[in-house]
Motif scaffolding. Structure first.
Motif, PDB file in Angstrom:
ATOM      1  N   MET A 164       5.462  11.741  -2.822  1.00 52.78           N
ATOM      2  CA  MET A 164       4.903  12.655  -3.811  1.00 52.78           C
ATOM      3  C   MET A 164       3.665  13.367  -3.273  1.00 52.78           C
ATOM      4  O   MET A 164       3.466  14.563  -3.522  1.00 52.78           O
ATOM      5  CB  MET A 164       4.577  11.899  -5.097  1.00 52.78           C
ATOM      6  N   ALA A 165       2.824  12.655  -2.536  1.00 54.76           N
ATOM      7  CA  ALA A 165       1.624  13.276  -1.972  1.00 54.76           C
ATOM      8  C   ALA A 165       1.992  14.368  -0.977  1.00 54.76           C
ATOM      9  O   ALA A 165       1.403  15.460  -0.992  1.00 54.76           O
ATOM     10  CB  ALA A 165       0.753  12.212  -1.308  1.00 54.76           C
ATOM     11  N   GLY A 166       2.959  14.088  -0.106  1.00 55.47           N
ATOM     12  CA  GLY A 166       3.366  15.083   0.878  1.00 55.47           C
ATOM     13  C   GLY A 166       4.054  16.279   0.246  1.00 55.47           C
ATOM     14  O   GLY A 166       3.797  17.434   0.621  1.00 55.47           O
ATOM     15  N   ILE A 167       4.911  16.025  -0.727  1.00 53.31           N
ATOM     16  CA  ILE A 167       5.633  17.123  -1.381  1.00 53.31           C
ATOM     17  C   ILE A 167       4.686  17.966  -2.217  1.00 53.31           C
ATOM     18  O   ILE A 167       4.893  19.174  -2.380  1.00 53.31           O
ATOM     19  CB  ILE A 167       6.792  16.555  -2.227  1.00 53.31           C
TER      20      ILE A 167
ATOM     21  N   LEU B  99      17.921   3.038   3.793  1.00 49.47           N
ATOM     22  CA  LEU B  99      17.451   2.954   5.173  1.00 49.47           C
ATOM     23  C   LEU B  99      16.327   1.937   5.346  1.00 49.47           C
ATOM     24  O   LEU B  99      15.837   1.748   6.448  1.00 49.47           O
ATOM     25  CB  LEU B  99      16.958   4.334   5.642  1.00 49.47           C
ATOM     26  N   ALA B 100      15.912   1.324   4.238  1.00 51.16           N
ATOM     27  CA  ALA B 100      14.857   0.299   4.272  1.00 51.16           C
ATOM     28  C   ALA B 100      13.575   0.816   4.913  1.00 51.16           C
ATOM     29  O   ALA B 100      12.939   0.152   5.723  1.00 51.16           O
ATOM     30  CB  ALA B 100      15.345  -0.940   5.019  1.00 51.16           C
ATOM     31  N   ALA B 101      13.193   2.048   4.555  1.00 51.01           N
ATOM     32  CA  ALA B 101      11.963   2.626   5.089  1.00 51.01           C
ATOM     33  C   ALA B 101      10.757   1.886   4.525  1.00 51.01           C
ATOM     34  O   ALA B 101      10.706   1.575   3.344  1.00 51.01           O
ATOM     35  CB  ALA B 101      11.879   4.115   4.736  1.00 51.01           C
ATOM     36  N   LYS B 102       9.785   1.598   5.364  1.00 52.20           N
ATOM     37  CA  LYS B 102       8.602   0.857   4.950  1.00 52.20           C
ATOM     38  C   LYS B 102       7.368   1.710   5.195  1.00 52.20           C
ATOM     39  O   LYS B 102       7.341   2.562   6.078  1.00 52.20           O
ATOM     40  CB  LYS B 102       8.488  -0.459   5.712  1.00 52.20           C
ATOM     41  N   LEU B 103       6.346   1.442   4.406  1.00 57.03           N
ATOM     42  CA  LEU B 103       5.090   2.161   4.554  1.00 57.03           C
ATOM     43  C   LEU B 103       3.980   1.148   4.795  1.00 57.03           C
ATOM     44  O   LEU B 103       3.558   0.450   3.870  1.00 57.03           O
ATOM     45  CB  LEU B 103       4.787   2.986   3.298  1.00 57.03           C
ATOM     46  N   PRO B 104       3.508   1.030   6.039  1.00 57.03           N
ATOM     47  CA  PRO B 104       2.475   0.040   6.336  1.00 57.03           C
ATOM     48  C   PRO B 104       1.118   0.477   5.807  1.00 57.03           C
ATOM     49  O   PRO B 104       0.856   1.655   5.614  1.00 57.03           O
ATOM     50  CB  PRO B 104       2.481   0.009   7.875  1.00 57.03           C
ATOM     51  N   GLY B 105       0.273  -0.491   5.573  1.00 58.52           N
ATOM     52  CA  GLY B 105      -1.106  -0.197   5.217  1.00 58.52           C
ATOM     53  C   GLY B 105      -1.392  -0.109   3.745  1.00 58.52           C
ATOM     54  O   GLY B 105      -2.532   0.184   3.366  1.00 58.52           O
ATOM     55  N   ILE B 106      -0.407  -0.354   2.882  1.00 62.82           N
ATOM     56  CA  ILE B 106      -0.650  -0.283   1.447  1.00 62.82           C
ATOM     57  C   ILE B 106       0.205  -1.325   0.748  1.00 62.82           C
ATOM     58  O   ILE B 106       1.397  -1.469   1.040  1.00 62.82           O
ATOM     59  CB  ILE B 106      -0.363   1.132   0.899  1.00 62.82           C
ATOM     60  N   ASP B 107      -0.431  -2.071  -0.154  1.00 64.11           N
ATOM     61  CA  ASP B 107       0.242  -3.155  -0.851  1.00 64.11           C
ATOM     62  C   ASP B 107       0.712  -2.669  -2.220  1.00 64.11           C
ATOM     63  O   ASP B 107       0.053  -2.873  -3.238  1.00 64.11           O
ATOM     64  CB  ASP B 107      -0.706  -4.344  -1.000  1.00 64.11           C
ATOM     65  N   ASN B 108       1.837  -1.982  -2.233  1.00 64.25           N
ATOM     66  CA  ASN B 108       2.427  -1.476  -3.474  1.00 64.25           C
ATOM     67  C   ASN B 108       3.921  -1.301  -3.216  1.00 64.25           C
ATOM     68  O   ASN B 108       4.308  -0.641  -2.258  1.00 64.25           O
ATOM     69  CB  ASN B 108       1.793  -0.144  -3.871  1.00 64.25           C
TER      70      ASN B 108
ATOM     71  N   TYR C  25       5.914   0.466  -4.639  1.00 62.67           N
ATOM     72  CA  TYR C  25       6.302   1.864  -4.794  1.00 62.67           C
ATOM     73  C   TYR C  25       5.563   2.757  -3.800  1.00 62.67           C
ATOM     74  O   TYR C  25       5.458   3.967  -4.000  1.00 62.67           O
ATOM     75  CB  TYR C  25       6.011   2.342  -6.216  1.00 62.67           C
ATOM     76  N   ALA C  26       5.041   2.146  -2.739  1.00 62.92           N
ATOM     77  CA  ALA C  26       4.201   2.884  -1.796  1.00 62.92           C
ATOM     78  C   ALA C  26       4.929   4.082  -1.198  1.00 62.92           C
ATOM     79  O   ALA C  26       4.346   5.155  -1.021  1.00 62.92           O
ATOM     80  CB  ALA C  26       3.715   1.952  -0.683  1.00 62.92           C
ATOM     81  N   TYR C  27       6.207   3.906  -0.890  1.00 62.72           N
ATOM     82  CA  TYR C  27       6.933   5.003  -0.249  1.00 62.72           C
ATOM     83  C   TYR C  27       7.090   6.185  -1.195  1.00 62.72           C
ATOM     84  O   TYR C  27       6.979   7.346  -0.789  1.00 62.72           O
ATOM     85  CB  TYR C  27       8.296   4.526   0.232  1.00 62.72           C
ATOM     86  N   ALA C  28       7.343   5.923  -2.476  1.00 60.54           N
ATOM     87  CA  ALA C  28       7.439   7.002  -3.463  1.00 60.54           C
ATOM     88  C   ALA C  28       6.105   7.732  -3.598  1.00 60.54           C
ATOM     89  O   ALA C  28       6.061   8.964  -3.720  1.00 60.54           O
ATOM     90  CB  ALA C  28       7.881   6.442  -4.814  1.00 60.54           C
ATOM     91  N   LEU C  29       4.991   6.986  -3.555  1.00 56.92           N
ATOM     92  CA  LEU C  29       3.670   7.609  -3.610  1.00 56.92           C
ATOM     93  C   LEU C  29       3.449   8.509  -2.392  1.00 56.92           C
ATOM     94  O   LEU C  29       2.916   9.623  -2.510  1.00 56.92           O
ATOM     95  CB  LEU C  29       2.582   6.530  -3.663  1.00 56.92           C
TER      96      LEU C  29
ATOM     97  N   ILE D 217      15.163  11.120  -5.285  1.00 60.18           N
ATOM     98  CA  ILE D 217      16.331  11.074  -4.409  1.00 60.18           C
ATOM     99  C   ILE D 217      15.942  10.559  -3.027  1.00 60.18           C
ATOM    100  O   ILE D 217      16.583   9.658  -2.470  1.00 60.18           O
ATOM    101  CB  ILE D 217      16.980  12.465  -4.306  1.00 60.18           C
ATOM    102  N   TYR D 218      14.878  11.122  -2.459  1.00 57.50           N
ATOM    103  CA  TYR D 218      14.436  10.672  -1.139  1.00 57.50           C
ATOM    104  C   TYR D 218      14.030   9.201  -1.158  1.00 57.50           C
ATOM    105  O   TYR D 218      14.339   8.436  -0.244  1.00 57.50           O
ATOM    106  CB  TYR D 218      13.251  11.524  -0.654  1.00 57.50           C
ATOM    107  N   ALA D 219      13.300   8.810  -2.215  1.00 60.78           N
ATOM    108  CA  ALA D 219      12.837   7.424  -2.303  1.00 60.78           C
ATOM    109  C   ALA D 219      14.015   6.467  -2.415  1.00 60.78           C
ATOM    110  O   ALA D 219      14.015   5.398  -1.802  1.00 60.78           O
ATOM    111  CB  ALA D 219      11.900   7.260  -3.500  1.00 60.78           C
ATOM    112  N   LEU D 220      15.028   6.843  -3.181  1.00 63.79           N
ATOM    113  CA  LEU D 220      16.203   5.986  -3.339  1.00 63.79           C
ATOM    114  C   LEU D 220      16.943   5.825  -2.026  1.00 63.79           C
ATOM    115  O   LEU D 220      17.280   4.714  -1.612  1.00 63.79           O
ATOM    116  CB  LEU D 220      17.134   6.579  -4.401  1.00 63.79           C
TER     117      LEU D 220
END
Length: 264
Positions: free
Chosen positions: A74-77, A56-65, A67-71, A47-50
């Motif tokens: 999951m790590a934080g949760i 909101l077009a959230a981006k995660l810098p520093g990783i080329d994937n 599905y990086a934001y979903a990863l 749900i959060y990832a969707l």
């Protein structure tokens, strides 16, 4: 302290059987059984990832994937789920087990140990599912993931310490049980679990230093998502806080145990 360990060893059969019986009883009439412990947090991640990745077009810098934001989520949760479950269960532990404490003679310290053991079992199943999902999303296991083991002990120690303190206080002042869930909800949003650290304004980064879960969750992100060694210097403060709170919680529990039985 040695007496506590001796009591736990003498009653180790009671502890193991209680953890096993609790796990079996929880899913006795469920068709999916223990899978619900995995489905619920993964559904929350989806749900959060969707919402945050797509809407909101959230981006995660520093990783080329892609599905990086979903990863990242999951790590934080994973870290937060263990912390919040131990805290929540310790908060009402002595009230829920009041009749048992009054009717049976046994080392009371076994009660929080059973809770921690049960929560760690749930956590281990979730972690196994998380690694499987990581592999499906292209994030293969790395040697840095082994840091999750010591990080787990830090999270558990912090949660047990705070849980015991608040659980003892909740016996005497029941308002504590109403306030803590609200504080935990605010604490969740105060910790960079669903948002990356780089979006935190500089003015608030100093405030984050007072949040012991901040370096722990960041360490989970480093180990699981970025395949990097956690920042050990930042973890020292969280480890010291966890150790102090756990010792204080055990001290309060031992001193207040006879009075709690009378109050309950």
């Amino acid at each position: 302290m040695l007496g506590l360990f001796r009591s736990l060893w003498d009653y180790r059969g009671f502890v193991w059987s209680s953890i096993r019986n609790e796990f079996v009883a929880r899913f006795a009439r469920s068709r999916l059984g223990g899978l619900w412990m995995i489905i619920n947090p993964l559904a929350q991640v989806a749900i959060y990832a969707l919402v945050l990745s797509n809407v909101l077009a959230a981006k995660l810098p520093g990783i080329d994937n892609k599905y990086a934001y979903a990863l990242y989520l999951m790590a934080g949760i994973l870290a937060w789920s263990l912390f919040s479950e131990i805290m929540g269960r310790c908060l009402t532990l002595f009230i829920d087990q009041g009749n048992l404490m009054k009717k049976m003679r046994f080392p009371r310290i076994t009660l929080p140990v059973i809770v921690v053991g049960s929560c760690l079992l749930n956590y281990a199943l979730l972690f196994g599912a998380l690694l499987f999902v990581f592999a499906l999303l292209g994030q293969l296991p790395s040697i840095q993931m082994l840091w999750v083991v010591p990080l787990t002990f830090i999270v558990a120690a912090l949660a047990v310490g705070m849980g015991l303190i608040l659980g003892v206080l909740n016996v005497f002042v029941r308002d504590v049980g109403q306030v803590v869930p609200i504080v935990l909800q605010a604490w969740f949003w105060f910790t960079p679990i669903i948002y990356p650290v780089n979006i935190i304004p500089d003015d608030f980064k100093g405030v984050m230093a007072f949040n012991p879960m901040y370096p722990i969750v960041s360490a989970y992100h480093n180990a699981l998502v970025y395949a990097q060694m956690p920042d050990l210097q930042s973890l020292i403060g969280a480890l010291v806080v966890a150790a102090v709170l756990m010792l204080l919680g055990i001290f309060m529990f031992r001193r207040a145990a006879p009075e709690m039985v009378d109050v309950l």
